[in-house]
Design an enzyme around this catalytic site. Structure first.
Site, short mmCIF file in Angstrom:
data_model
loop_
_atom_site.label_atom_id
_atom_site.label_comp_id
_atom_site.label_asym_id
_atom_site.label_seq_id
_atom_site.Cartn_x
_atom_site.Cartn_y
_atom_site.Cartn_z
N LYS A 164 0.83 -1.20 0.00
CA LYS A 164 0.00 0.00 0.00
C LYS A 164 0.87 1.25 0.00
O LYS A 164 1.89 1.31 0.70
CB LYS A 164 -0.90 -0.02 1.24
CG LYS A 164 -1.90 1.13 1.34
CD LYS A 164 -2.74 0.95 2.60
CE LYS A 164 -3.79 2.05 2.75
NZ LYS A 164 -4.61 1.86 3.96
N SER A 175 -9.38 2.13 2.86
CA SER A 175 -8.43 2.87 2.06
C SER A 175 -7.39 2.01 1.36
O SER A 175 -6.58 2.52 0.58
CB SER A 175 -7.71 3.90 2.94
OG SER A 175 -6.93 3.27 3.93
N SER A 208 -10.00 -0.01 6.86
CA SER A 208 -9.31 0.17 5.58
C SER A 208 -8.78 -1.10 4.94
O SER A 208 -8.47 -1.10 3.76
CB SER A 208 -8.15 1.17 5.74
OG SER A 208 -8.63 2.46 5.95
#
Length: 576
Positions: A81, A156, A180
């Site tokens: 990420k 996210s 997330s």
């Protein structure tokens, strides 16, 4: 063969690379090819590290040939990420003012993956600093769920979840401060986990003591075993993390083989306070049968938080994030970035508003939120005094449409089942567990009539992560989901497979199925006892490929993930 490689699990890739059946060079090249061919439609990756990955694959292959000691993820591709640092590569955090920032060193999670032998393919998309439940930003635009590219992947960690579902990586790292990991895992139909708070060390800088809300490193995978494999690699203390939990010797892989017939499972359709769409509610209720089939006791419960409302709980969570972002933008002034001043036109409006509110928050008001947080924690603990696990929907909705472009305008609904909700996070039943620090897994529960995946949360008491994994693995055995990934992208080099019939017999201790199927006009009959559809189809394809090598050019068993259609399984055939 490239597409079939891309749907092998990380566990199988590691095993076959170790045995010499697969070359890490071929594995990495297959994934890079797939990303190049298909990621324009998904937008999972924001930086693909082709040269680095190829060099690492060559080193990994040489290590196999040398016969040295290999790590548990040796040669296995992973995605990171874009909130975590990889030395010498951009870390943008989904923020336009950070577009040119180059990390000087690896974050701890990257180091641990590399030490285990993993090969990083690239960085995945995220909303600006992970501030909302959809993945969309002004630098790269929105990320789509591979199940319907008109819909968002969730956030996210949306880029990571989408990459795993689309076969762009077998596993990916994420982080979870309000859902997330679990939100995009639900929308992308993959397994995602937020472990017990600070079970995975995270020596943050400049603030090593950040703790509100409980943000935690997590992961995305297509199988429960792969999730456990990642936890075995990532979990553990670090001397520069003052908040980290000590190691307790949990064997996460062993947990996936455990029976759950001694577990009591509490089910809440709405965690006491959340509106939920009917299609989501129905899908999760149907999935509860998996626990019962696995021998667990399932009881519907009411969850209460000392009279606290959904709005109060949400505000308590938001207050923590606002202060976090308020401090972040203040710190960035030292780097020459003025998020609330001259750079504001490049900033997502919702992120700027949260940071502004955090900077203005009174310290007493900020601390008062911990009183609400305590009530939430005690409400969940009340459930765990009577039950081993708590199961609930992950999200209130089945999908969120993308808004195209780079204005970062993709957000959730303002209303669910007739009740007003915050478009940023109010449709998520996830952030509550970030207030409490409990471990929670998102498990694919099934799909709606529209074909969209639905996620089911399995929460456990703190440090009982193994129980959450055991229950997740039980669901996977009874209601396997690997075959759903065919709807992501049908592998162009895999012959069409069609079920023609199925007969079966069951008792309390034995499940026997005879699947009759056709592949490239060859009929095969396979008997299977107590196995998942995924394993069954892999054996079937292995048999067919042994007969068809000369015709198809395929030489080894491949995952059935991208090639079997639900509609092709006769209605009288259970999913084993």
């Amino acid at each position: 063969m490239a597409n079939s490689i891309c749907y092998l699990s990380a566990s199988e890739l590691a095993l076959r690379i170790r045995r010499g059946d697969l070359s890490p060079v071929d594995v990495v090249e297959a994934h890079l090819d797939r990303i190049a061919d298909l990621d324009d439609e998904i937008n999972a990756y924001v930086h693909v590290l082709e040269d680095r990955a190829r060099s690492a694959a060559q080193r990994a292959e040489a290590a196999v040939e040398a016969g040295g000691q290999l790590g548990p993820l040796h040669g296995v591709p992973v995605a990171i990420k874009d909130l975590e640092d990889i030395a010498g590569t951009p870390t943008t955090c989904g923020s336009k003012p950070m577009a040119d920032f180059i990390a000087a060193e690896n974050s701890l999670v990257v180091d641990r993956l590399l030490e285990a032998g993993a090969i990083v393919l690239g960085k995945t998309n995220t909303p600006e600093y992970g501030h909302k439940g959809t993945t969309d930003n002004r630098l790269f635009g929105p990320t789509s769920t591979p199940f319907d590219t008109s819909n968002n992947a969730g956030g996210s960690s949306g880029g990571s979840a989408a990459a795993v579902a689309a076969g762009f990586a077998p596993v990916a790292q994420g982080s979870d401060g309000g859902g997330s990991v679990r939100i995009p895992s639900a929308f992308c139909g993959v397994l995602g986990i937020k472990p017990t708070y600070r079970r995975i060390a995270r020596p943050n800088r400049p603030d090593a003591f950040t703790h509100t809300p409980f943000s935690q490193i997590g992961s995305h995978a297509r199988t429960v075993r792969d999730t456990a494999l990642l936890l075995d690699v990532l979990v553990g203390p670090h001397p520069r993390d003052p908040m980290v939990a000590p190691a307790d010797g949990t064997d996460f892989l062993a947990a996936t083989d455990r029976d759950i017939d001694d577990l009591s499972i509490a089910y809440s359709p709405n965690l006491g306070v959340y509106p939920v769409e009917e299609a989501v509610d129905k899908t999760v209720r149907d999935a509860l049968s998996a626990f019962r089939q696995a021998g667990a006791d399932v009881t519907t419960v009411d969850v209460a938080y000392g009279g606290r409302t959904r709005e109060e709980i949400e505000e308590a969570w938001l207050s923590g994030f606002r202060v976090k972002f308020g401090a972040l933008v203040e710190n960035k002034l030292e780097d020459g970035i003025d998020y609330l001043g001259e750079d504001r036109s490049d900033v997502t409006p919702e992120f700027a508003a949260m940071a502004e509110a955090g900077a203005a928050m009174d310290a007493v008001d900020y601390k008062r939120a911990d009183t609400i947080r305590t009530d939430v924690f005690l409400g969940i603990q009340d459930v765990f005094e009577e039950h081993d696990l708590l199961v609930a929907p992950t999200l209130a909705v089945e999908s969120i449409a993308n808004v195209s472009g780079t204005e970062a305008s993709t957000v959730g609904p303002s209303e669910v089942a007739g009740e007003p909700v915050d478009p940023l996070i109010g449709w998520c039943l996830t952030y509550l567990f970030n207030l409490t620090g409990h471990p929670v897994a998102n498990v694919p529960a099934g799909r709606t009539a529209n074909g969209m995946p639905v996620g089911m949360q399995i929460a456990a008491p703190r440090f009982a992560d193994g129980d959450a994994l055991a229950a997740s693995a039980a669901v996977e055995r009874v209601r396997p989901w690997a075959h759903h990934y065919h709807n992501v992208w049908v592998a162009s080099d895999t012959p069409p497979l069609r079920f023609t019939d199925c007969v079966g017999w069951e008792s309390e201790t034995l499940t026997l199925r005879v699947f009759i199927f056709e592949i490239d006009r060859v009929t095969a009959y396979v008997e299977w006892i107590d196995a998942s559809v995924y394993q069954l189809l892999e054996a079937c394809l292995s048999f067919v490929h042994s007969k068809q090598n000369a015709h198809t050019g395929l030489a080894s068993p491949v995952s059935a993930g991208p090639s079997i259609h639900d509609s092709q399984i006769p209605s009288h055939c259970d999913e084993a």
